[in-house]
Design an enzyme around this catalytic site. Structure first.
Site, PDB file in Angstrom:
ATOM      1  N   ARG A  72       0.850  -1.192   0.000  1.00 50.66           N
ATOM      2  CA  ARG A  72       0.000   0.000   0.000  1.00 50.66           C
ATOM      3  C   ARG A  72       0.883   1.240   0.000  1.00 50.66           C
ATOM      4  O   ARG A  72       1.893   1.308   0.716  1.00 50.66           O
ATOM      5  CB  ARG A  72      -0.926   0.020   1.232  1.00 50.66           C
ATOM      6  CG  ARG A  72      -2.042  -1.021   1.191  1.00 50.66           C
ATOM      7  CD  ARG A  72      -3.057  -0.713   0.103  1.00 50.66           C
ATOM      8  NE  ARG A  72      -4.169  -1.647   0.071  1.00 50.66           N
ATOM      9  CZ  ARG A  72      -4.228  -2.729  -0.695  1.00 50.66           C
ATOM     10  NH1 ARG A  72      -3.195  -3.019  -1.491  1.00 50.66           N
ATOM     11  NH2 ARG A  72      -5.285  -3.523  -0.680  1.00 50.66           N
TER      12      ARG A  72
ATOM     13  N   GLU B 230      -4.147   7.093  -5.517  1.00 50.99           N
ATOM     14  CA  GLU B 230      -4.302   6.280  -6.714  1.00 50.99           C
ATOM     15  C   GLU B 230      -5.678   6.505  -7.341  1.00 50.99           C
ATOM     16  O   GLU B 230      -6.688   6.308  -6.664  1.00 50.99           O
ATOM     17  CB  GLU B 230      -4.127   4.803  -6.369  1.00 50.99           C
ATOM     18  CG  GLU B 230      -2.747   4.454  -5.862  1.00 50.99           C
ATOM     19  CD  GLU B 230      -2.596   2.997  -5.463  1.00 50.99           C
ATOM     20  OE1 GLU B 230      -1.472   2.549  -5.246  1.00 50.99           O
ATOM     21  OE2 GLU B 230      -3.639   2.296  -5.368  1.00 50.99           O
TER      22      GLU B 230
ATOM     23  N   HIS C 206      -0.199  -0.042 -10.041  1.00 49.43           N
ATOM     24  CA  HIS C 206      -0.926  -0.988  -9.181  1.00 49.43           C
ATOM     25  C   HIS C 206      -1.408  -2.201  -9.976  1.00 49.43           C
ATOM     26  O   HIS C 206      -2.609  -2.519  -9.998  1.00 49.43           O
ATOM     27  CB  HIS C 206      -2.110  -0.289  -8.509  1.00 49.43           C
ATOM     28  CG  HIS C 206      -2.522  -0.974  -7.228  1.00 49.43           C
ATOM     29  ND1 HIS C 206      -2.971  -0.275  -6.125  1.00 49.43           N
ATOM     30  CD2 HIS C 206      -2.576  -2.279  -6.865  1.00 49.43           C
ATOM     31  CE1 HIS C 206      -3.280  -1.126  -5.150  1.00 49.43           C
ATOM     32  NE2 HIS C 206      -3.047  -2.349  -5.584  1.00 49.43           N
TER      33      HIS C 206
END
Length: 321
Positions: free
Chosen positions: A237, A266, A285
């Site tokens: 994360r 994000e 990601h």
């Protein structure tokens, strides 16, 4: 039949998978993306809601009293207000372990890119530099051998353990930290505290959840404890890292390189202080996104829904069990 709504199906299934196992369990509607202001209207009187990253707030549960089940299409479920869900009698499930191998593999893809800068060297070849070279080879960055180096793993759950196995295959020494999981001692792998990991590791890889205790774990103070030239990899994360502090570490050379699949914001609409930091690889990601992993995610999502409908829910993170 129950009405099923998928709020943001595109990330999980951009068209290369089938929703059949989920769609066959009710009247099915899938949206590629849903803006926050559209959530309540799109759910309407649906009993079953599936979401990946679209937040379900307390206000949504109040506005949509028909909701009885929320299936999070991911392992992390912080996008759901689980307290509100429980208060409303809503069962919330997640999908653990579907992407263990994929994330571990991607972790090493990032680390190997730091070690060899294969993509950037390929760009120079395509640009004609090798053809014009007076020598049979060249390299713009030091080539790093992992054998004999120490990898510090922060978070020794399923993914951390899978990364450790790969590291051992590369001939690395492994230090592992987790308050929940004891590392198995061995000649090349042993448990360690955070301070030892920071001080002794040539590479640090983050695999812990984002909690109030781990937020900002990588900061000026912890970076100062690390070896000069340390590599940092983060596929967990973004909030685990204070990005301004990591940027400073990269600029000073204290951190030799960083490879990140996650950022604090994000998508990074406001940009990131790491965008122009030296030797910093950033991917969007995607460590979880291998088709085989997403296919398994879809299978588990359908299994979770079936189990709930049959009265014995599995992978429950909130609500009636």
């Amino acid at each position: 039949m129950s009405r099923i709504v998928v709020l943001d199906g595109y990330a999980e299934n951009p068209g290369d998978l089938s929703w059949e196992a989920v769609a066959g369990q009710g009247t099915f509607t899938v949206y590629d993306r849903t803006a926050p202001e559209e959530v309540a209207a799109r759910i309407g009187d649906a009993e079953i809601v599936l979401t990946n990253k679209t937040p379900l707030t307390a206000e949504v549960f109040q506005s949509c009293p028909s909701i009885r089940y929320v299936g999070v299409l991911a392992t992390g479920y912080n996008i759901v207000d689980v307290t509100a869900a429980t208060a409303c009698g809503v069962t919330v499930t997640n999908i653990p372990s579907y992407g263990t191998a994929a994330v571990a593999q991607f972790t090493f893809a990032l680390l190997l890119e730091l070690c060899h800068q294969a993509g950037r060297h390929s760009d120079t070849v395509h640009g004609g530099r090798w053809s014009a070279s007076p020598d049979f080879c060249y390299w713009d960055f030091p080539q790093v051998l992992l054998e004999g180096q120490t990898l510090g793993i922060v978070g020794y759950g399923r993914i951390g353990q899978a990364v450790a196995r790969l590291a051992l295959a590369f001939g690395m020494q492994v230090l592992a930290y987790s308050p929940q999981h004891a590392a198995c001692p061995g000649s090349s792998l042993r448990p360690a505290g955070l301070e030892e990991i920071f001080a002794q590791s040539d590479v640090i890889s983050l695999h812990c959840p984002l909690t109030p205790e781990t937020a900002g774990l990588i900061n000026t103070r912890s970076i100062a404890q690390m070896k000069d030239g340390v590599f940092l990899v983060n596929t967990a994360r973004g909030g685990l890292i204070v990005e301004e502090d990591l940027r400073a570490g990269l600029l000073s050379g204290k951190v030799g390189g960083a490879a990140l699949d996650v950022l604090a914001e994000e998508p990074p609409r406001q940009g990131s202080p790491l965008f122009n930091a030296p030797n910093c690889i950033i991917t969007p990601h995607i460590a979880w996104a291998a088709k085989a992993a997403r296919s398994r995610l879809m299978e588990i999502a359908a299994e979770n829904l079936t189990a709930w409908r049959q009265g014995h829910p599995q992978n429950v993170v909130s609500g009636p069990r």
